[in-house]
Design a protein around this motif. Structure first.
Motif, mmCIF file in Angstrom:
data_model
loop_
_atom_site.group_PDB
_atom_site.id
_atom_site.type_symbol
_atom_site.label_atom_id
_atom_site.label_comp_id
_atom_site.label_asym_id
_atom_site.label_seq_id
_atom_site.Cartn_x
_atom_site.Cartn_y
_atom_site.Cartn_z
ATOM 1 N N UNK A 277 0.837 -1.202 0.000
ATOM 2 C CA UNK A 277 0.000 0.000 0.000
ATOM 3 C C UNK A 277 0.871 1.249 0.000
ATOM 4 N N UNK A 278 2.018 1.172 0.680
ATOM 5 C CA UNK A 278 2.904 2.330 0.724
ATOM 6 C C UNK A 278 3.481 2.624 -0.652
ATOM 7 N N UNK A 279 3.795 1.563 -1.389
ATOM 8 C CA UNK A 279 4.309 1.749 -2.745
ATOM 9 C C UNK A 279 3.254 2.450 -3.599
ATOM 10 N N UNK A 280 2.022 1.928 -3.494
ATOM 11 C CA UNK A 280 0.895 2.527 -4.230
ATOM 12 C C UNK A 280 0.713 3.991 -3.832
ATOM 13 N N UNK A 281 0.761 4.225 -2.507
ATOM 14 C CA UNK A 281 0.499 5.558 -1.988
ATOM 15 C C UNK A 281 1.518 6.544 -2.532
ATOM 16 N N UNK A 288 -3.162 6.915 3.688
ATOM 17 C CA UNK A 288 -3.628 5.692 4.330
ATOM 18 C C UNK A 288 -3.434 5.842 5.821
ATOM 19 N N UNK A 289 -3.951 4.881 6.565
ATOM 20 C CA UNK A 289 -3.810 4.960 8.010
ATOM 21 C C UNK A 289 -3.610 3.571 8.598
ATOM 22 N N UNK A 290 -2.851 3.544 9.680
ATOM 23 C CA UNK A 290 -2.689 2.306 10.435
ATOM 24 C C UNK A 290 -3.312 2.527 11.802
ATOM 25 N N UNK A 291 -4.281 1.705 12.156
ATOM 26 C CA UNK A 291 -4.961 1.838 13.447
ATOM 27 C C UNK A 291 -4.576 0.662 14.332
ATOM 28 N N UNK A 292 -3.946 0.978 15.435
ATOM 29 C CA UNK A 292 -3.526 -0.059 16.372
ATOM 30 C C UNK A 292 -4.607 -0.192 17.442
ATOM 31 N N UNK A 293 -5.246 -1.359 17.491
ATOM 32 C CA UNK A 293 -6.387 -1.554 18.398
ATOM 33 C C UNK A 293 -5.960 -2.473 19.537
ATOM 34 N N UNK A 381 -4.765 3.576 18.512
ATOM 35 C CA UNK A 381 -3.760 4.562 18.124
ATOM 36 C C UNK A 381 -3.681 4.628 16.605
ATOM 37 N N UNK A 382 -3.569 5.841 16.085
ATOM 38 C CA UNK A 382 -3.616 5.999 14.626
ATOM 39 C C UNK A 382 -2.360 6.686 14.105
ATOM 40 N N UNK A 383 -1.721 6.095 13.130
ATOM 41 C CA UNK A 383 -0.683 6.813 12.390
ATOM 42 C C UNK A 383 -1.130 6.933 10.941
ATOM 43 N N UNK A 384 -0.717 8.016 10.321
ATOM 44 C CA UNK A 384 -1.168 8.335 8.972
ATOM 45 C C UNK A 384 0.036 8.317 8.032
ATOM 46 N N UNK A 385 -0.103 7.649 6.905
ATOM 47 C CA UNK A 385 0.980 7.793 5.933
ATOM 48 C C UNK A 385 0.486 8.575 4.736
#
Ligand code: C2E
Ligand code: MG
Ligand code: MG
Length: 684
Positions: A277-281, A288-293, A381-385
């Protein structure tokens, strides 16, 4: 055969002339005659052989026929040809064909036997090889198929029948293509045959089709068979069914990439997917976002009620998380009570917060495991790329850090890694709760902007544009709260209020004698839920407003994402007699043929194209194209955002029918609109 009555010498001379080996013996089996052929075949001279019992030539005198059964053999088999094993003087064993006949005297009494022998070792060996090949063909676990040069099937073995379900008679005479699966394009098979013809053989994986229509993967080896002249005479294909092996491979893949308990992707697969997804982005400039639950209150449940209950709870949690997001999003289990949600391609970073809220809402209702009612929640927790990081590892780490921040509040909740995003999320939350309150306290109001017929110069319509009279901030424009209302689901209530208020106003204007005025209301994509036409119809009835006083504006983006249900809803609205116009036209990707599927009355040229008129030749060309296209499709066309006389003149010259914009009037409160109507304000 009957022997003539020659004296022994003459007889021996005759026999020597015969190329075959000929042995005569008396009835007891003692050799009486031995010709040259016999000498050559056995290596014994006539002197060595004559007088000995025939058994001494046998390869295995004990096991094979002894002297007693010697006669029986003869009597049983008569003059038939036998295949026997004999021994040469050198000790070498060989296969011979033996033909025995009785010799009789003049009165017809048997006096002896005559045997003709020839060496058939070579033939027997060849036969043995063939028999062996036939055995292999018959018993092979591998499916074997032989075709002629035109690739018509000549024979198949039992394994073939077992694997494919066909009988021999089903396939013999059929072209080999008969077995193809359509999992491969024709080109694939052509390449294989080219390769076989060029290289002599091919090996690889091929899908084929069983008689019952099922496709199965096989490992195939195809070779060509050439005749003595070096010409291709046959093709020979062998294949094994590798369905099981494939299943095993899939299982191994599954174990490597999925969490066995919940069936969710595991950490390894998540890393892979986020990497991709990072390559695509990077390539397409996506967010995009990564949500740590991290679940709250899971540990005490697991400790007190046991792992079995804990496991079953986790399975249910996984299901709820999975159902809360779109199918393109990834939900992975990191281990224990930790999950990660990957949102690939989000249009706005704030959407990550909307998803976090959804996940929390999904975990809110209690879980039931056996008789236990269990409450868990989560810190997210959310990080955004790309803004927070460019690689999977750091994004996960930052989401983890953000998750700890969320945990510190001691309640279920979410936090962004970046402070700015946290502040924005907070602002949004405030706006959302403020708007909720605003709806209850009647803080919304409508302004109206005139739509003017260019030919007559007269006001023909009024577009209702919502404003929020915020207790602290004053009039808030819709761009600041409509998107939030859409994401939080408040839009339905908001739209219902706008429609109701606009129809009340429409009724008032008509009652005051402005009989041709049409009121336009903007709808958002979220308003298109089942029952929309019924709701509109019911409101029209309750206000006593005929449907042709109302127009609904929808944006072009709605059409491009629309499904058949949306078309049906639009048809239902059109069937009521309410007209539809396409707002912001030109900003989406609608093609001409595409538009024909929708019951649209009016195209509204987007303000961004009007702005460049008449100096920007692109904008002029686009406006021109939209007008002529609308004419051809039989749509009316209106230009929005008209601010200058030059713009108006150009649009008029194109044949554009209506205009809207500051040049005539900005959106105004309803009293001012009424004043314009009363004074008969018109385009100069
Ligand atoms: P829209 O439907 O395309 O509305 C036209 C917007 O352009 C309005 O902004 C209007 O004030 C502005 N405008 C009109 N003439 C001119 C002009 O000559 N020059 C310039 N620069 N601007 C002009 P507004 O009122 O802020 O509305 C913005 C958008 O918010 C609307 O775009 C519409 O999509 C949405 N909206 C407004 N009211 C509602 C509503 O009741 N429901 C929904 N779902 N959306 C609404
Ligand atoms: Mg509009
Ligand atoms: Mg517009």
């Amino acid at each position: 055969m009957t022997a003539a009555n020659f004296d022994p010498v003459t007889q021996a001379q005759i026999l020597d002339q015969i190329h075959e080996s000929v042995i005569t013996m008396d009835l007891a089996g003692y050799i009486t005659g031995w010709n040259r052929g016999a000498e050559q075949l056995f290596g014994y001279s006539s002197a060595e052989a004559v007088g000995r019992h025939i058994l001494f030539l046998y390869a295995d005198p004990d096991a094979e026929d002894d002297s007693e059964s010697f006669h029986d053999t003869f009597l049983e088999h008569g003059g038939r040809e036998l295949e026997v094993r004999r021994r040469r003087k050198s000790g070498e064993i060989f296969w011979a064909s033996l033909q025995l006949s009785l010799m009789r005297d003049a009165s017809g009494q048997p006096i002896g036997l005559i045997g003709y022998l020839s060496d058939i070792t070579a033939r027997i060996e060849a036969e043995k090889t063939m028999r062996l090949q036939a055995r292999i063909f018959e018993n092979s676990e591998e499916s074997i198929l032989i075709t002629d040069i035109d690739r018509r099937i000549l024979s198949v073995n039992p394994a073939f029948c077992k694997i494919t379900g066909y009988q021999v008679s089903d396939v013999v005479g059929q072209p080999q293509e008969f077995l193809r699966s359509d999992k491969h394009p024709t080109r694939f098979y052509e390449d294989i045959w080219d390769h076989v013809d060029r290289e002599g053989n091919w090996q690889g994986e091929v899908w084929s089709r069983r008689k019952n229509g099922e496709d199965f993967p096989g490992w195939a080896s195809i070779s060509l068979v050439k005749n003595r002249d070096g010409q291709i005479s046959h093709y020979f294909s062998m294949f094994t069914d590798i369905t099981e092996r494939k299943r095993a491979e899939e299982r191994i893949h599954y174990l490597a990439y999925y969490d066995d308990l919940t069936g969710l992707p595991n950490r390894a697969l998540l890393n892979k997917l986020v990497d991709q997804a990072l390559v695509e982005a990077r390539r397409n400039r996506l967010h995009g976002a990564v949500l740590f639950v991290d679940l709250n209150r899971f540990k005490p449940i697991n400790d007190t009620l046991g792992h079995d209950v804990g496991d079953r709870l986790l399975i249910q949690v996984a299901e709820r998380l999975r159902e809360a997001v779109r199918s393109e999003d990834v939900v992975a289990r990191m281990g224990g009570d930790e999950f990660v949600v990957g949102l690939f391609d989000i249009t706005r970073r704030e959407h990550a917060a909307v998803v976090a809220q959804k996940l929390l809402a999904a975990l809110d209702p209690p879980f039931w495991v056996d008789e236990h009612e269990l409450k868990v929640g989560a810190a997210i927790g959310i990080s955004i790329y790309p803004r927070d990081g460019f690689d999977t590892e750091s994004l996960l780490r930052m989401a983890d850090i953000a998750m700890y921040r969320a945990k510190q509040s001691g309640q279920d909740g979410y936090a962004f890694y970046s402070h700015e995003m946290n502040r924005r999320a907070l602002d949004r939350l405030k706006t959302e709760s403020g708007l909720r309150r605003g709806l209850e306290r009647n803080e919304l109001l409508l302004h109206y902007q005139p739509k003017v017929d260019i030919a007559s110069g007269r006001i023909v319509g009024a577009e209702a544009l919502v404003r929020w009279n915020h207790p602290e901030r004053g009039l808030v424009p819709p761009g600041e709260f409509i998107p939030i209302a859409e994401e939080s689901g408040l839009i339905m209530r908001l739209s219902a209020w706008v429609l109701d208020e606009a129809l009340r106003q429409a009724h008032a204007w008509h009652a005051a004698g402005f009989a041709t005025l049409k009121v336009a209301v903007n709808l958002s994509a979220r308003d298109f839920s089942p029952g929309l036409a019924e709701r509109v119809g019911a409101l029209l009835t309750s206000h006593g407003v005929p449907p042709n006083w109302l127009e609904l504006e929808i944006t072009e983006g709605m059409l491009t994402h629309s499904n058949p249900e949306v078309i049906t809803m639009m048809d239902d609205i059109a069937a009521l007699g309410v007209s539809l116009s396409l707002d912001d036209f030109g900003t989406g990707y609608s093609s001409l043929s595409y538009l024909k599927r929708f019951p649209i009355d009016t195209l509204k040229i987007d303000r961004s194209f009007v702005t460049g008129i008449p100096d920007d030749s692109n904008d002029c060309a686009i406006a021109g194209a939209i007008v002529s296209m609308a004419q051809r499709l039989g749509h009316r066309v209106i230009a929005e955002g008209v601010e200058t006389i030059e713009q108006l003149d150009f649009l008029r010259s194109l044949g554009c029918q209506e205009m809207q914009g500051y040049f005539f009037s900005a959106p105004v409160p309803p009293e001012e609109f009424t004043a314009m109507l009363l004074e008969g304000k018109a385009l100069g």
